[in-house]
Design a protein around this motif. Structure first.
Motif, PDB file in Angstrom:
ATOM      1  N   ALA A 107       1.085   5.599   0.762  1.00 29.54           N
ATOM      2  CA  ALA A 107       0.746   6.449   1.900  1.00 29.54           C
ATOM      3  C   ALA A 107      -0.733   6.814   1.913  1.00 29.54           C
ATOM      4  O   ALA A 107      -1.295   7.123   2.965  1.00 29.54           O
ATOM      5  N   ASP A 108      -1.374   6.748   0.739  1.00 28.47           N
ATOM      6  CA  ASP A 108      -2.796   7.080   0.657  1.00 28.47           C
ATOM      7  C   ASP A 108      -3.702   5.903   1.010  1.00 28.47           C
ATOM      8  O   ASP A 108      -4.915   6.000   0.965  1.00 28.47           O
TER       9      ASP A 108
ATOM     10  N   TYR B 203      -0.997  -0.667  -4.449  1.00 25.29           N
ATOM     11  CA  TYR B 203      -0.320  -0.405  -5.716  1.00 25.29           C
ATOM     12  C   TYR B 203       0.314  -1.659  -6.306  1.00 25.29           C
ATOM     13  O   TYR B 203       0.574  -1.713  -7.498  1.00 25.29           O
TER      14      TYR B 203
ATOM     15  N   GLU C 109      -4.048   3.124  -0.648  1.00 23.87           N
ATOM     16  CA  GLU C 109      -4.429   2.354  -1.828  1.00 23.87           C
ATOM     17  C   GLU C 109      -3.393   1.269  -2.110  1.00 23.87           C
ATOM     18  O   GLU C 109      -2.202   1.459  -1.880  1.00 23.87           O
TER      19      GLU C 109
ATOM     20  N   LYS D   1       0.826  -1.206   0.000  1.00 25.43           N
ATOM     21  CA  LYS D   1       0.000   0.000   0.000  1.00 25.43           C
ATOM     22  C   LYS D   1       0.858   1.253   0.000  1.00 25.43           C
ATOM     23  O   LYS D   1       1.947   1.272   0.564  1.00 25.43           O
TER      24      LYS D   1
END
Length: 120
Positions: free
Chosen positions: A24-25, A29, A27, A22
């Motif tokens: 930092a947001d 990746y 989500e 994941k």
């Protein structure tokens, strides 16, 4: 790169189960999994003696991730601007950069976004 949590002595011979990577947001990746390649080793004697070379509790998984989503680039949502971010925010440096870009490539090519960013 994978590291152990807790008091694992070595990750040699280990493998990582499917794990989301994941940003930092929050989500996802990429998805990682695979066998670990450990560059260190450790040995322990029956008398309590112990030796360790490099870090046996950390390893890498070569080509161990499948990218699920591209990382956002520096282009704006319309794809017409490139935003340059300064390593250290400084209004004077931003203004000098805007002046040089506009002098070189024409007026209104660059604009200051804030004290650390220039949109071109």
């Amino acid at each position: 790169t994978v590291s152990s949590l807790g008091n694992a002595g070595s990750l040699r011979g280990g493998s990582l189960l499917m794990t989301p990577l994941k940003g930092a947001d929050g989500e996802v990746y990429a998805i990682a999994q695979g066998n670990l390649v450990v560059g260190g080793f450790g040995a322990q004697g029956s008398d309590g003696s112990r030796i360790s070379v490099n870090v046996p509790s950390a390893g890498r998984i070569p080509n161990g991730a499948i990218v699920e989503r591209a990382v956002p680039d520096g282009l704006s949502s319309n794809g017409e601007e490139l935003v340059l971010d300064l390593h250290r925010a400084d209004f004077t440096t931003v203004q000098r950069l805007v002046d040089v870009v506009n002098r070189t490539y024409g007026p209104e090519t660059a604009r200051a976004v804030d004290g650390g960013s220039v949109a071109v």
